[in-house]
Enzyme design. Sequence first.
Site, PDB file in Angstrom:
ATOM      1  N   TYR A   1      -1.130  -0.432   0.016  1.00  0.00           N
ATOM      2  CA  TYR A   1      -0.668  -0.626   1.397  1.00  0.00           C
ATOM      3  C   TYR A   1       0.548   0.232   1.720  1.00  0.00           C
ATOM      4  O   TYR A   1       1.193   0.774   0.842  1.00  0.00           O
ATOM      5  CB  TYR A   1      -0.474  -2.086   1.751  1.00  0.00           C
ATOM      6  CG  TYR A   1       0.483  -2.949   0.967  1.00  0.00           C
ATOM      7  CD1 TYR A   1       0.566  -4.310   1.249  1.00  0.00           C
ATOM      8  CD2 TYR A   1       1.319  -2.471  -0.029  1.00  0.00           C
ATOM      9  CE1 TYR A   1       1.432  -5.147   0.571  1.00  0.00           C
ATOM     10  CE2 TYR A   1       2.178  -3.286  -0.718  1.00  0.00           C
ATOM     11  CZ  TYR A   1       2.245  -4.629  -0.404  1.00  0.00           C
ATOM     12  OH  TYR A   1       3.113  -5.455  -1.079  1.00  0.00           O
ATOM     13  N   GLU A   2       0.799   0.374   3.020  1.00  0.00           N
ATOM     14  CA  GLU A   2       1.806   1.289   3.564  1.00  0.00           C
ATOM     15  C   GLU A   2       1.521   2.734   3.159  1.00  0.00           C
ATOM     16  O   GLU A   2       2.435   3.542   3.022  1.00  0.00           O
ATOM     17  CB  GLU A   2       3.227   0.890   3.129  1.00  0.00           C
ATOM     18  CG  GLU A   2       3.567  -0.570   3.224  1.00  0.00           C
ATOM     19  CD  GLU A   2       3.130  -1.218   4.539  1.00  0.00           C
ATOM     20  OE1 GLU A   2       2.986  -0.506   5.544  1.00  0.00           O
ATOM     21  OE2 GLU A   2       2.908  -2.433   4.557  1.00  0.00           O
ATOM     22  N   GLY A   3       0.255   3.055   2.982  1.00  0.00           N
ATOM     23  CA  GLY A   3      -0.152   4.404   2.614  1.00  0.00           C
ATOM     24  C   GLY A   3      -0.401   4.507   1.122  1.00  0.00           C
ATOM     25  O   GLY A   3       0.514   4.309   0.322  1.00  0.00           O
TER      26      GLY A   3
END
Length: 597
Positions: A440-442
């Site tokens: 998550y968050e890239g």
Amino acid sequence: MAHYKAPLRDLEFVRNELLSMNQFYADSAQWSEVSHDLASAILDECAKFSENVLAPLNPIGDKQGCTLTDGQVSTPEGFKEAYQQYVEGGWPTLEGPAAYGGQDLPSSLALAVTEMTGTANWAWSMYPGLSHGACHTIDHHGTDQQKETYLHHLMSGQWTGTMCLTESHCGSDLGLLRTKAEPNADGSYNISGTKIFISSGDHDLAENIVHIVLARLPDAPKGTKGISLFIVPKVNVNPDGTLGDNNALSCGSLEEKMGIHGNATCVMNFDGAKGYLLGPENRGLNCMFTFMNTARIGTSIQGLAHAELAYQNSLAYAKDRLQMRALSGPVEPDKAADPIIVHPDVRRMLLTQKAFAEGGRMMIYYVALFSDALKIAKTDEEKQQLENLLALLTPISKAFMTETGFEAANLGMQIFGGHGYIREWGMEQNVRDSRISMLYEGTTGIQALDLLGRKVIMSGGKLLQEAIGPMIEFCNNNADREELAEFITPLSALLKQWNSLTEQIGAAAMNNADEVNAACVDYLMFSGYVCYAFLFARAAKISQAKLAEGTNDKEFYEAKIYLAKFFYQRLLPRTSSLAQTMTSGVDNLLNKDINPF
């Protein structure tokens, strides 16, 4: 059950001996009253809260998880009471602007609070953690009325925040999103669509949840250029600031996750929910990067948290667990076997965990210091330079720290052996909880492509040179110091290699753009090891000086030097293989004439 003890001594070393944060505060007009005693008092109290309140709830949250009943999400036993204690202690207000009830303290100090609460209980810490991102986003892009309406309550912790980005068909390609925003006569919008993977999307900790939502206006351009950003509260807010009726949104389901069970990851349905445009039309993704960068720094801390938790528990276990004899002869002949900490391979794993925990701590506070400096920068030139440093170091921090945090968590299971696979010890939970951090968050690949493609190559190498500058200066200033030669010589060579590898990949990309994607993850990992090498060299220099002066903390500084040597001799050589793989070219991955699948 995993145990946690806040590493206050190492925090003191990193914050004030390595990075001189107390002096930085004292020299600034904004934070001159943030004394060493004040900062220490804050961290001491947070340590007690983290150790005594949050850590015991960590296995409970994992076992119980969150539940969805009649449209309402309930958090695990004890989470709500812990959150109220957190709010009553004023913890959410630390770095917020005073105009909205914040304490205006440095972000680097608030970060230490996040580290401790997150290591003690990552699932719980995500609830207030996402609120910080919502605050930053509204503060940067909201109207005065929006700030007045939402920031007081978000800052106090009375309300919490989320970010609602992706949809089931999108993944990381947000240009594909379909959520709609239809304008109303009163200036509001009706938001309709379904968002997935919404951490803290619904819960029973606070009286309202403020969702920051990406959606499309009618006739908006296709792709990422047609995305706008909206504030969508769970409970509508009346003009006088009181809460009104429920908004037309709901948690459709809870995701059944591998880890972080104590945090509610929701499918959120927006059924014509009333929302308010945040920032300019069709510039929503640009505005959302304020939130995303905050979240990426937060996820970097997650990598540190899992490495620290794994190390602390592995060390305690390795000291107590008796198994086999040291090959060089019994270390404790009066016992049935020697403790496993005497075995070199176990020590390899422990030192690797410690290097990733302490290296990560140095890295994240190094980045945080630039963030604080940006807030008080006086000239446009200084601001741009600091923004460039943060732009380059953020993807390295997020990806490298989470990858190495997961490695450290896995080593924790390995040190515990069969017991690591059993729930009661907490190591398998640490592994499961840490695995999401690389997604998550890239993802790591997305961060790496951002680093190499956007930040390095598209800037013509300018951002890289600004980041390497202080490292080269450190090497030049210490080139004649014989006691530092074992650190300075390899670091200087790696900095030159970092530049040459960048030029080589950039040249190859001119003929085939896929070369960037093929090399980017190895390039990012190489970059992370070099950044850590720079920080370990600085730590060794400080520790050598302390020992030369004479200190009552001899063991601490000797251990710092020992760990720096371990890192350089055992972990930094990984850069050699990374250099080879990143320059091996795209043909071994993507050959148009051969289908390897």
